[in-house]
Design a protein around this motif. Structure first.
Motif, PDB file in Angstrom:
ATOM      1  N   THR A  90      74.063  57.450  39.567  1.00 14.36           N
ATOM      2  CA  THR A  90      73.222  58.441  38.893  1.00 14.36           C
ATOM      3  C   THR A  90      73.895  58.876  37.586  1.00 14.36           C
ATOM      4  O   THR A  90      75.113  58.824  37.437  1.00 14.36           O
ATOM      5  CB  THR A  90      72.997  59.671  39.787  1.00 14.36           C
ATOM      6  N   GLY A  91      73.073  59.292  36.653  1.00 14.93           N
ATOM      7  CA  GLY A  91      73.594  59.856  35.413  1.00 14.93           C
ATOM      8  C   GLY A  91      73.892  58.857  34.320  1.00 14.93           C
ATOM      9  O   GLY A  91      74.393  59.228  33.251  1.00 14.93           O
ATOM     10  N   ILE A  92      73.586  57.553  34.546  1.00 10.55           N
ATOM     11  CA  ILE A  92      73.823  56.562  33.501  1.00 10.55           C
ATOM     12  C   ILE A  92      72.750  56.691  32.418  1.00 10.55           C
ATOM     13  O   ILE A  92      71.553  56.711  32.715  1.00 10.55           O
ATOM     14  CB  ILE A  92      73.811  55.135  34.080  1.00 10.55           C
ATOM     15  N   GLU A  93      73.168  56.803  31.171  1.00  7.94           N
ATOM     16  CA  GLU A  93      72.230  56.895  30.063  1.00  7.94           C
ATOM     17  C   GLU A  93      71.962  55.489  29.532  1.00  7.94           C
ATOM     18  O   GLU A  93      72.860  54.814  29.032  1.00  7.94           O
ATOM     19  CB  GLU A  93      72.792  57.788  28.958  1.00  7.94           C
ATOM     20  N   ARG A  94      70.721  55.085  29.648  1.00  9.50           N
ATOM     21  CA  ARG A  94      70.362  53.725  29.237  1.00  9.50           C
ATOM     22  C   ARG A  94      68.916  53.727  28.768  1.00  9.50           C
ATOM     23  O   ARG A  94      68.032  54.235  29.464  1.00  9.50           O
ATOM     24  CB  ARG A  94      70.550  52.769  30.415  1.00  9.50           C
ATOM     25  N   THR A 224      73.954  41.083  45.230  1.00  6.04           N
ATOM     26  CA  THR A 224      75.406  41.153  45.366  1.00  6.04           C
ATOM     27  C   THR A 224      76.089  41.047  44.014  1.00  6.04           C
ATOM     28  O   THR A 224      77.009  41.811  43.679  1.00  6.04           O
ATOM     29  CB  THR A 224      75.907  40.033  46.291  1.00  6.04           C
ATOM     30  N   ARG A 225      75.629  40.121  43.211  1.00  4.72           N
ATOM     31  CA  ARG A 225      76.238  39.907  41.892  1.00  4.72           C
ATOM     32  C   ARG A 225      75.860  41.006  40.908  1.00  4.72           C
ATOM     33  O   ARG A 225      76.652  41.349  40.015  1.00  4.72           O
ATOM     34  CB  ARG A 225      75.849  38.518  41.372  1.00  4.72           C
ATOM     35  N   PHE A 226      74.678  41.574  41.044  1.00  4.73           N
ATOM     36  CA  PHE A 226      74.302  42.680  40.177  1.00  4.73           C
ATOM     37  C   PHE A 226      75.175  43.905  40.454  1.00  4.73           C
ATOM     38  O   PHE A 226      75.546  44.630  39.524  1.00  4.73           O
ATOM     39  CB  PHE A 226      72.830  43.026  40.361  1.00  4.73           C
ATOM     40  N   ALA A 227      75.518  44.126  41.715  1.00  2.00           N
ATOM     41  CA  ALA A 227      76.398  45.247  42.056  1.00  2.00           C
ATOM     42  C   ALA A 227      77.749  45.097  41.353  1.00  2.00           C
ATOM     43  O   ALA A 227      78.306  46.073  40.821  1.00  2.00           O
ATOM     44  CB  ALA A 227      76.589  45.317  43.573  1.00  2.00           C
ATOM     45  N   GLU A 228      78.265  43.889  41.321  1.00  2.00           N
ATOM     46  CA  GLU A 228      79.531  43.633  40.622  1.00  2.00           C
ATOM     47  C   GLU A 228      79.364  43.836  39.126  1.00  2.00           C
ATOM     48  O   GLU A 228      80.252  44.392  38.457  1.00  2.00           O
ATOM     49  CB  GLU A 228      80.002  42.215  40.922  1.00  2.00           C
ATOM     50  N   PHE A 229      78.234  43.395  38.599  1.00  2.00           N
ATOM     51  CA  PHE A 229      77.959  43.534  37.171  1.00  2.00           C
ATOM     52  C   PHE A 229      77.917  45.003  36.767  1.00  2.00           C
ATOM     53  O   PHE A 229      78.482  45.396  35.732  1.00  2.00           O
ATOM     54  CB  PHE A 229      76.633  42.860  36.838  1.00  2.00           C
ATOM     55  N   VAL A 230      77.253  45.829  37.565  1.00  2.57           N
ATOM     56  CA  VAL A 230      77.129  47.253  37.240  1.00  2.57           C
ATOM     57  C   VAL A 230      78.503  47.925  37.238  1.00  2.57           C
ATOM     58  O   VAL A 230      78.810  48.744  36.361  1.00  2.57           O
ATOM     59  CB  VAL A 230      76.168  47.947  38.215  1.00  2.57           C
ATOM     60  N   LYS A 231      79.344  47.579  38.194  1.00  2.00           N
ATOM     61  CA  LYS A 231      80.689  48.166  38.238  1.00  2.00           C
ATOM     62  C   LYS A 231      81.449  47.891  36.953  1.00  2.00           C
ATOM     63  O   LYS A 231      82.193  48.741  36.448  1.00  2.00           O
ATOM     64  CB  LYS A 231      81.464  47.602  39.423  1.00  2.00           C
ATOM     65  N   SER A 235      79.125  51.390  31.687  1.00  4.57           N
ATOM     66  CA  SER A 235      79.338  52.234  30.506  1.00  4.57           C
ATOM     67  C   SER A 235      78.810  51.604  29.215  1.00  4.57           C
ATOM     68  O   SER A 235      78.857  52.233  28.158  1.00  4.57           O
ATOM     69  CB  SER A 235      80.835  52.522  30.344  1.00  4.57           C
ATOM     70  N   ASP A 236      78.305  50.370  29.313  1.00  2.00           N
ATOM     71  CA  ASP A 236      77.780  49.683  28.130  1.00  2.00           C
ATOM     72  C   ASP A 236      76.253  49.668  28.180  1.00  2.00           C
ATOM     73  O   ASP A 236      75.661  48.893  28.924  1.00  2.00           O
ATOM     74  CB  ASP A 236      78.317  48.251  28.075  1.00  2.00           C
ATOM     75  N   PRO A 237      75.596  50.509  27.384  1.00  3.17           N
ATOM     76  CA  PRO A 237      74.122  50.609  27.468  1.00  3.17           C
ATOM     77  C   PRO A 237      73.387  49.369  26.983  1.00  3.17           C
ATOM     78  O   PRO A 237      72.187  49.243  27.212  1.00  3.17           O
ATOM     79  CB  PRO A 237      73.802  51.814  26.584  1.00  3.17           C
ATOM     80  N   LYS A 238      74.094  48.446  26.323  1.00  4.29           N
ATOM     81  CA  LYS A 238      73.451  47.231  25.829  1.00  4.29           C
ATOM     82  C   LYS A 238      73.692  46.022  26.725  1.00  4.29           C
ATOM     83  O   LYS A 238      73.149  44.939  26.464  1.00  4.29           O
ATOM     84  CB  LYS A 238      73.926  46.928  24.414  1.00  4.29           C
ATOM     85  N   SER A 239      74.482  46.175  27.763  1.00  2.99           N
ATOM     86  CA  SER A 239      74.777  45.044  28.646  1.00  2.99           C
ATOM     87  C   SER A 239      73.531  44.645  29.423  1.00  2.99           C
ATOM     88  O   SER A 239      72.721  45.489  29.808  1.00  2.99           O
ATOM     89  CB  SER A 239      75.894  45.401  29.621  1.00  2.99           C
TER      90      SER A 239
END
Length: 298
Positions: A90-94, A224-231, A235-239
């Motif tokens: 929660t709280g991610i600005e994107r 599973t891979r998206f969870a790793e990607f988010v970790k 902090s990168d809103p353009k990723s």
């Protein structure tokens, strides 16, 4: 069981300057997506699932339900920035979606059969749908994936840079796919300039235009891979979690194989406002050549 077509129609269209997924390009006000859906129905796909943003869902329903529902099952799924909620803190600005791989996850509860994935703003040609419909209707095991590959030189825009999944293919199977961004032609060839560096690409490079074929086990694998990607990238809103990223990981792990169907079929798409005239003229030529009737759904 007939395969399903998953249509990625939740993009923001920032470079186009509008909702290009539902803009009008055909002689009777058809969207570019109309031609893709027409080809898919004729090829034998049994269900269409649209991935959309909540604010355009009703517009998409109004445009396509009346033409599609007499022929195929139709469903909708919303790509939300905060879902899956068990992965995204929660709280991610994107301000933009998490990418095409994330969009696929939005359809996890809508699809239980082999399916193809396309972009809503790309034209792939009838042959591509026929090829994947036939393959996806066969006897597939988990991890038996596929894609239609196009030639890079046939997929560029005259009006700016593009992103492409650049592929290495051996014995008909994908061995490597790398998402390259800022690809464009200049006086000395086709160049890219992205996070990995700068380079030159051969004209004949096989590229993914996001026309993939998957078995339904892909949803758990992507999650599973998206969870790793988010970790790693929260902090990168353009990723962006592009489809080629998890596919490449699975190829390297040998947990999946991807059959590549190379085609010289016509491809065109909408990235920039200036592309609109070319796309409209291309559709007129296809109609004049008898590929499509002038009134598509009659």
């Amino acid at each position: 069981m007939k395969p399903t077509l998953l249509v990625l129609a939740a993009g923001m269209g920032s470079r186009y300057g509008g909702v290009k997924q539902i803009d009008k390009f055909g002689p009777n006000g058809e969207c570019l997506m109309d031609y893709s859906l027409y080809d898919a129905v004729k090829a034998g796909f049994g269900k269409i699932v649209f991935i959309v943003r909540e604010e355009i869902e009703q517009d998409v329903r109004d445009l396509f339900d009346k033409n599609l529902k007499p022929h195929v099952e139709v469903e909708y799924a919303i790509q939300r920035l905060e879902e899956p909620s068990d992965i995204i803190p929660t709280g991610i600005e994107r301000g933009k979606p998490w990418g095409t791989g994330h969009a696929v996850l939005a359809a996890a509860d809508k699809i239980n059969e082999p399916f193809a994935v396309i972009n809503a703003d790309d034209y792939y040609g009838p042959e591509a749908y026929q090829i994947l419909a036939k393959y996806l209707s066969g006897d597939l095991k988990e991890g038996d994936y596929s894609m239609v590959g196009y030639i890079l030189s046939n997929t560029l825009s005259d009006y700016g840079s593009v992103s492409r999944g650049c592929c290495q293919v051996e014995n008909g199977f994908l061995t490597e796919v790398i998402e390259r961004t800022k690809i464009e032609r200049n006086g000395t060839g086709i160049k890219y300039d992205d996070k990995s560096g700068k380079g030159v690409l051969p004209e004949s490079t096989v590229v993914s235009m996001n026309f993939w074929g998957f078995t339904p086990d892909v949803f758990d694998r992507f999650k599973t891979r998206f969870a790793e990607f988010v970790k790693e990238n929260a902090s990168d809103p353009k990723s962006e979690f592009f489809i080629p990223l998890p596919v490449q990981e699975m190829i390297e792990e040998k947990s999946a194989r991807v059959k590549v169907f190379e085609t010289n079929s016509t491809w065109f798409g909408v990235t920039y406002t200036e592309d609109k005239e070319f796309v409209s003229n291309s559709l007129k030529k296809l109609i004049a050549d008898g590929v499509y009737p002038e009134k598509l759904w009659n």
